[in-house]
Scaffold this motif. Sequence first.
Motif, mmCIF file in Angstrom:
data_model
loop_
_atom_site.group_PDB
_atom_site.id
_atom_site.type_symbol
_atom_site.label_atom_id
_atom_site.label_comp_id
_atom_site.label_asym_id
_atom_site.label_seq_id
_atom_site.Cartn_x
_atom_site.Cartn_y
_atom_site.Cartn_z
ATOM 1 N N VAL A 1 0.877 -1.180 -0.099
ATOM 2 C CA VAL A 1 0.116 -0.076 -0.041
ATOM 3 C C VAL A 1 0.849 1.414 0.185
ATOM 4 O O VAL A 1 1.858 1.223 0.534
ATOM 5 N N ARG A 2 0.342 2.414 -0.656
ATOM 6 C CA ARG A 2 1.203 3.767 -0.579
ATOM 7 C C ARG A 2 -0.131 4.880 -0.161
ATOM 8 O O ARG A 2 -0.721 5.295 -0.876
ATOM 9 N N PRO A 3 -0.528 4.715 1.089
ATOM 10 C CA PRO A 3 -1.653 5.744 1.437
ATOM 11 C C PRO A 3 -1.312 7.119 1.249
ATOM 12 O O PRO A 3 -0.309 7.743 1.233
ATOM 13 N N THR A 4 -2.403 7.814 0.572
ATOM 14 C CA THR A 4 -2.287 9.361 0.483
ATOM 15 C C THR A 4 -2.328 9.894 2.024
ATOM 16 O O THR A 4 -1.500 10.692 1.966
ATOM 17 N N THR A 5 -2.967 9.286 2.881
ATOM 18 C CA THR A 5 -2.711 9.703 4.220
ATOM 19 C C THR A 5 -3.040 8.239 4.797
ATOM 20 O O THR A 5 -3.941 7.623 4.752
ATOM 21 N N ALA A 6 -2.222 8.106 5.899
ATOM 22 C CA ALA A 6 -2.158 6.855 6.601
ATOM 23 C C ALA A 6 -3.345 6.715 7.566
ATOM 24 O O ALA A 6 -3.819 5.458 7.949
ATOM 25 N N THR B 1 -5.587 2.760 11.872
ATOM 26 C CA THR B 1 -6.401 3.524 12.811
ATOM 27 C C THR B 1 -6.349 4.913 12.625
ATOM 28 O O THR B 1 -5.271 5.459 11.912
ATOM 29 N N ALA B 2 -6.948 5.803 13.310
ATOM 30 C CA ALA B 2 -6.734 7.324 13.220
ATOM 31 C C ALA B 2 -5.421 7.833 13.553
ATOM 32 O O ALA B 2 -4.717 8.594 13.182
ATOM 33 N N THR B 3 -5.002 7.006 14.591
ATOM 34 C CA THR B 3 -3.727 7.302 15.027
ATOM 35 C C THR B 3 -2.470 6.627 14.310
ATOM 36 O O THR B 3 -1.177 6.886 15.031
ATOM 37 N N GLY B 4 -2.710 6.012 13.452
ATOM 38 C CA GLY B 4 -1.756 4.997 12.640
ATOM 39 C C GLY B 4 -1.349 3.777 13.134
ATOM 40 O O GLY B 4 -0.318 3.211 12.629
ATOM 41 N N THR C 1 2.948 3.411 16.103
ATOM 42 C CA THR C 1 2.117 4.100 15.096
ATOM 43 C C THR C 1 2.818 4.214 13.858
ATOM 44 O O THR C 1 4.101 4.434 13.911
ATOM 45 N N PHE C 2 2.106 4.370 12.754
ATOM 46 C CA PHE C 2 2.902 4.481 11.449
ATOM 47 C C PHE C 2 1.979 5.477 10.350
ATOM 48 O O PHE C 2 1.909 5.406 9.302
ATOM 49 N N LEU C 3 1.957 6.662 10.992
ATOM 50 C CA LEU C 3 1.507 7.637 10.194
ATOM 51 C C LEU C 3 2.392 8.193 9.013
ATOM 52 O O LEU C 3 2.158 8.596 8.130
ATOM 53 N N TRP D 1 5.534 3.251 -0.182
ATOM 54 C CA TRP D 1 5.070 1.955 -0.404
ATOM 55 C C TRP D 1 5.489 0.850 0.764
ATOM 56 O O TRP D 1 6.641 1.156 1.223
ATOM 57 N N THR D 2 4.533 0.336 1.312
ATOM 58 C CA THR D 2 4.592 -0.501 2.598
ATOM 59 C C THR D 2 4.028 -1.682 2.378
ATOM 60 O O THR D 2 2.890 -1.992 1.648
ATOM 61 N N CYS D 3 4.675 -2.754 2.991
ATOM 62 C CA CYS D 3 3.902 -4.116 2.845
ATOM 63 C C CYS D 3 3.585 -4.515 3.965
ATOM 64 O O CYS D 3 4.178 -4.582 4.929
ATOM 65 N N LEU D 4 1.949 -4.400 4.094
ATOM 66 C CA LEU D 4 1.361 -5.093 5.258
ATOM 67 C C LEU D 4 0.780 -6.575 5.031
ATOM 68 O O LEU D 4 0.287 -6.895 3.920
ATOM 69 N N ALA D 5 0.806 -7.063 6.132
ATOM 70 C CA ALA D 5 0.180 -8.586 6.251
ATOM 71 C C ALA D 5 -0.388 -8.905 7.652
ATOM 72 O O ALA D 5 0.160 -8.392 8.670
#
Length: 212
Positions: free
Chosen positions: A23-28, A50-53, A75-77, A83-87
Amino acid sequence: YLRINDASSLSVTSGGFSLATWVRPTTAANFRVAAKATQEGSLEWLLTYTATGQIQFRVWDAIQTKWIDIKSTGTFLGDTGTWTCLAATYDGTGAAGLKLYRNGVLLAGTVTSSGTFVSIKDTSADLTLGVYLRDWSGATSYGLGSFDAFRMYARALSGVEMTSIFSGGRSAARDVISNTGLQAFLDMDFRSPAWTALAAPAANASTYSDTT
């Protein structure tokens, strides 16, 4: 966003399952990664920021008021624009069987639950990327940004396998790890004829691509 029609192969009601995507969020903040859930009695699982990342993975029981959940302690805002690999994995053993991975690394997390979790319900919910249809507030919320290389397995992947998926990058082949239990693989290659009928993204849409 991408919405895939419900299929029995996408509902894992016993044993474990795993999800992985880039994913590559426009806003995390509140970025909706993937879900097979609506708030209309069709709740299976949700992977989201979440809202806090924090990164959150929730799995619902067949009795929809019961669930198990894990949120990363970190947290990961800062993932915004990157680009981040989430699983995420669930091994079928209840709340203790939930795990989160980010860029191939197992994350520390806080596990919570509601009621006694027994098994996941096979619902009619579609599989979605980039949107949660009728979220906690009853509204539809989106994950604006880009997606690539979504995978779903009907088994809990190991940490070694998660590292291999991340190390392979967004263009990693489907068989970068064993295909055992592979239920879905979307490489987001819109040059494929199978995707040519898709309409142009709407205003709320995320993009799906195997390019930069």
